[in-house]
Structure formats: structure tokens, C-alpha cells
Design an enzyme around this catalytic site. Structure first.
Site, mmCIF file in Angstrom:
data_model
loop_
_atom_site.group_PDB
_atom_site.id
_atom_site.type_symbol
_atom_site.label_atom_id
_atom_site.label_comp_id
_atom_site.label_asym_id
_atom_site.label_seq_id
_atom_site.Cartn_x
_atom_site.Cartn_y
_atom_site.Cartn_z
ATOM 1 N N THR A 128 0.804 -1.204 0.000
ATOM 2 C CA THR A 128 0.000 0.000 0.000
ATOM 3 C C THR A 128 0.848 1.270 0.000
ATOM 4 O OG1 THR A 128 -1.630 -1.270 1.132
ATOM 5 C CG2 THR A 128 -1.578 1.051 1.689
ATOM 6 N N ARG A 156 -14.114 -8.152 0.460
ATOM 7 C CA ARG A 156 -13.262 -7.774 1.596
ATOM 8 C C ARG A 156 -12.729 -6.331 1.444
ATOM 9 N NH1 ARG A 156 -7.771 -5.888 2.514
ATOM 10 N NH2 ARG A 156 -7.113 -6.662 4.532
ATOM 11 N N ASP A 179 -8.149 -1.795 5.996
ATOM 12 C CA ASP A 179 -8.151 -0.578 6.815
ATOM 13 C C ASP A 179 -7.900 0.690 6.001
ATOM 14 O OD1 ASP A 179 -5.511 -1.655 6.337
ATOM 15 O OD2 ASP A 179 -4.761 -0.033 7.593
ATOM 16 N N GLY A 224 -4.766 -5.318 7.346
ATOM 17 C CA GLY A 224 -5.889 -4.430 7.581
ATOM 18 C C GLY A 224 -6.849 -4.857 8.669
HETATM 19 N N1 ASP Z 1 -3.559 -2.445 4.773
HETATM 20 C C1 ASP Z 1 -3.835 -3.000 3.480
HETATM 21 C C2 ASP Z 1 -5.084 -3.846 3.570
HETATM 22 O O1 ASP Z 1 -5.227 -4.586 4.538
HETATM 23 C C3 ASP Z 1 -2.729 -3.823 2.926
HETATM 24 C C4 ASP Z 1 -1.346 -3.210 2.981
HETATM 25 O O2 ASP Z 1 -1.127 -2.249 3.685
HETATM 26 O O3 ASP Z 1 -0.449 -3.701 2.275
HETATM 27 O O4 ASP Z 1 -5.878 -3.818 2.661
#
Ligand code: ASP
Length: 330
Positions: free
Chosen positions: A196, A224, A227, A250
Site C-alpha cells: 500500500t 473484503r 483498513d 488491515g
Molecule cells: N492495509 C492493506 C489492507 O489490509 C494492505 C497493505 O497495507 O499492504 O488492505
């Protein structure tokens, strides 16, 4: 005493008597991330490392330039995130991970610390830059959080640029989905090291902003949502406390309410941003979750906290700081 000696003594006395000049305050400051996760120094070849550092530096420079030119924090955050969304190396926009069904569903959110205005979108397909869609939702002001088809209709109404599925789809991500489906690797292993993206900024008018954008986790199903688009979990900004963008598993970040929790500790308990960030990442870890945050204080102090072996990250400010790093301890 001879004349020159007398002068020397006088000069020394003046220097001792002059109070040290107070350091000028930071005018603007910015921090960015490109995901946290399990990464090993040994496995990352020099060439790849240099490529990621250059990509982070380019995004950091673009955001810093906005602030140097007197632009506001929210614009700097947008600029950084658009740059990283368009870069196929990161799991946001182009280069997003694949869902179980073989699509790229995108989540993003953005928040302005001066008025707590916020916009977020989840499970969006075909919008080239989800962070711009989140910001359009924020500016429109009627709602904070849009999802799926509705968010895509909103994007069309606002004339936001769309892109074909082939724009988002990349070979390495497709292979990651195949590996995941074959049960050879967990979503965490295939994802988090190329995660991310996010940014937090303080502008010269004293305003804070934060934003986050992601494709989520490889092989995600059943609509799904992580966060990243959840205000208070993956993103938060309030001029009275701090600005936060998170990356990691997340599900844990939502349960802890990471971003808001950090700002709460700063505001209510008077903790400094590093102490608050470390404590909240500690809570995520205690539940079994992995990841990290970037946090900006109202005085321009930018900090990182993560419980993984690395986090793609960088920070720059008006005093001349400009650095990127990947592994813990760098
Ligand atoms: N936080 C992100 C999620 O759970 C994934 C990530 O940060 O790589 O969708």
C-alpha cells in the site's frame, strides 16, 4: 593586555554571553510510505533496491515541491499518492494485487486536518487514481465513504479518468495470485512487501493532511475491505493532534482503530508522536498483526513505526531533510 589580545578576550566574552540562536521552526514537512512487510536484505538485490529507492524519492520530491511552492498539505498528499498509484511497483492503482476472482479492486481515503473533511472509496474497479476519487468525495461533502458500483458512478459524474483492466493488471501480481491460490504462500508473504502507499504532510499554513491507497491483499474475496479506506483505521488527520497513514494487515488495523488511536494519545495523553505510534503498533503486534505507520506532528516532526523487517518510506522537510529507506534500522 595588548590591544589584539584585549579584542580577543572581548570577543570571547561576547560569544559566551550571546544565547544560542533558536533553530527556526520547520515550515513544511512530508512523509511517505510504499508498504511494510517481510523483506530480507539478503534477498533484495542491489538493482531492485535502487529502483525502489528511486521510485520513493521521485514521489517524495513531487510532494515536497508542492509544499515548497506554498501548496497545501492535502495537495501534497494527493500528488505523492497519484505518483505511487501510477507506478506499477506499488500495490495501489496500476500494479494493484488481484482479488480471488482475478480483478483489481481499489481502496483509498484522504483527510484534511484543518476541518476534518474526509473522503473514502472501497472496492472500486476501473478508476485510474482512486485517491482523486476519494478526494472528490471529500470535496463534494455529502458523504464520506462510497463503495463499488456507486463509487464508480460518482467517479463518472465527476469526470474522473477511468482505465481499462489491463492498466491495473501486472504480471508479478498475477503470479502472486497463482501462488496464493496454490497455497504456496500466505497473503501476507505475497503482499506486504510491495504494499500500500500513503502520505502525511504539514504545510506552511500549519495544516495537516493524510491519505492512503491500496489494492488490498492478494486473493481477497467476498468484497473484503481493509483498513486503508477506513477513516480512523488506515488514515486520520487533525491539526490538533497528528496525521497518520497506515499499512499492514488491515483486519488488525481496523480492530485497533490505529490512526485515530495514535492521534487520540497525542491529543489526550500528551504523548509525542513516536511514543504514541510505537504504543499503537505494539497493540497491533500483541493481537498478532503486522505493519506500520507514518505519522506527522503539528510541529513537522515526521516519524515511522513498524513491527515488520522493513517499510518502504521517506521524509523531507523545509530544513533540507530528504531521505528514503527500506529496512528497519536504516
Ligand atoms: N492495509 C492493506 C489492507 O489490509 C494492505 C497493505 O497495507 O499492504 O488492505
Amino acid at each position: 593586555m595588548t590591544n589584539p589580545l584585549r579584542r580577543l578576550v572581548a570577543l570571547a566574552l561576547t560569544l559566551i554571553a550571546t544565547p544560542a540562536l533558536a533553530e527556526p521552526p520547520v515550515q513544511w514537512s512530508i512523509a511517505i510510505h510504499g508498504g511494510a512487510g517481510t523483506m530480507s536484505r539478503e534477498e533484495m538485490i542491489e538493482e531492485k533496491r535502487a529502483e525502489y529507492e528511486a521510485a520513493l524519492q521521485a514521489a517524495l520530491d513531487a510532494g515536497a515541491q508542492v509544499l515548497r511552492d506554498g501548496g497545501d498539505a492535502i495537495e501534497a498528499v494527493r500528488t505523492v499518492i497519484v505518483t505511487l498509484e501510477d507506478d506499477p511497483r506499488f500495490n495501489a492503482g496500476r500494479g494493484a494485487v488481484f482479488t480471488w476472482d482475478g480483478t483489481n479492486e481499489l481502496d483509498a481515503s484522504i483527510m484534511d486536518g484543518r476541518d476534518l473533511s474526509a473522503g473514502a472509496v472501497a472496492a472500486v474497479i476501473g478508476v485510474k487514481n482512486p485517491i482523486l476519487l476519494a478526494d472528490a468525495v471529500r470535496l463534494d461533502g455529502r458523504h464520506v465513504f462510497l463503495s463499488g458500483k456507486g463509487a464508480e458512478d460518482f467517479a463518472a459524474e465527476y469526470g474522473l479518468e477511468s482505465a481499462e483492466p489491463s492498466w491495473f493488471a501486472t504480471e508479478p501480481r498475477l503470479r502472486a495470485l497463482e501462488r496464493f491460490k496454490a497455497g504456496k504462500v500466505s497473503a501476507i508473504d505475497v503482499d506486504l512487501k510491495y504494499g500500500t502507499v500513503g502520505a502525511v504532510a504539514l504545510d506552511s499554513a500549519g495544516n495537516l493532511a493524510a491519505g492512503t491507497s491500496t489494492g488490498g491483499t492478494t486473493g481477497k474475496r467476498w468484497g473484503r475491505i481493509g483498513d486503508s479506506p477506513v477513516i480512523g483505521a488506515g488514515t486520520y488527520a487533525d491539526n490538533r493532534s497528528c496525521a497518520v497513514s497506515a499499512t499492514g494487515e488491515g483486519e488488525y488495523f481496523i480492530r485497533v482503530g490505529v490512526a485515530r488511536q495514535i492521534c487520540n494519545r497525542v491529543q489526550m495523553a500528551g504523548e509525542d508522536v513516536q511514543t504514541a505510534a510505537d504504543a499503537v503498533i505494539g497493540e497491533v503486534g500483541a493481537l498478532g498483526g503486522e505493519g506500520g505507520v507514518i505519522v506527522m506532528a503539528p510541529d513537522g516532526e515526521a516519524v515511522f513505526a513498524f513491527n515488520t523487517s522493513g517499510m518502504y518510506r521517506g521524509r523531507a522537510d523545509s530544513k533540507g531533510t530528504s531521505e528514503v529507506a527500506i529496512f528497519a534500522g536504516e
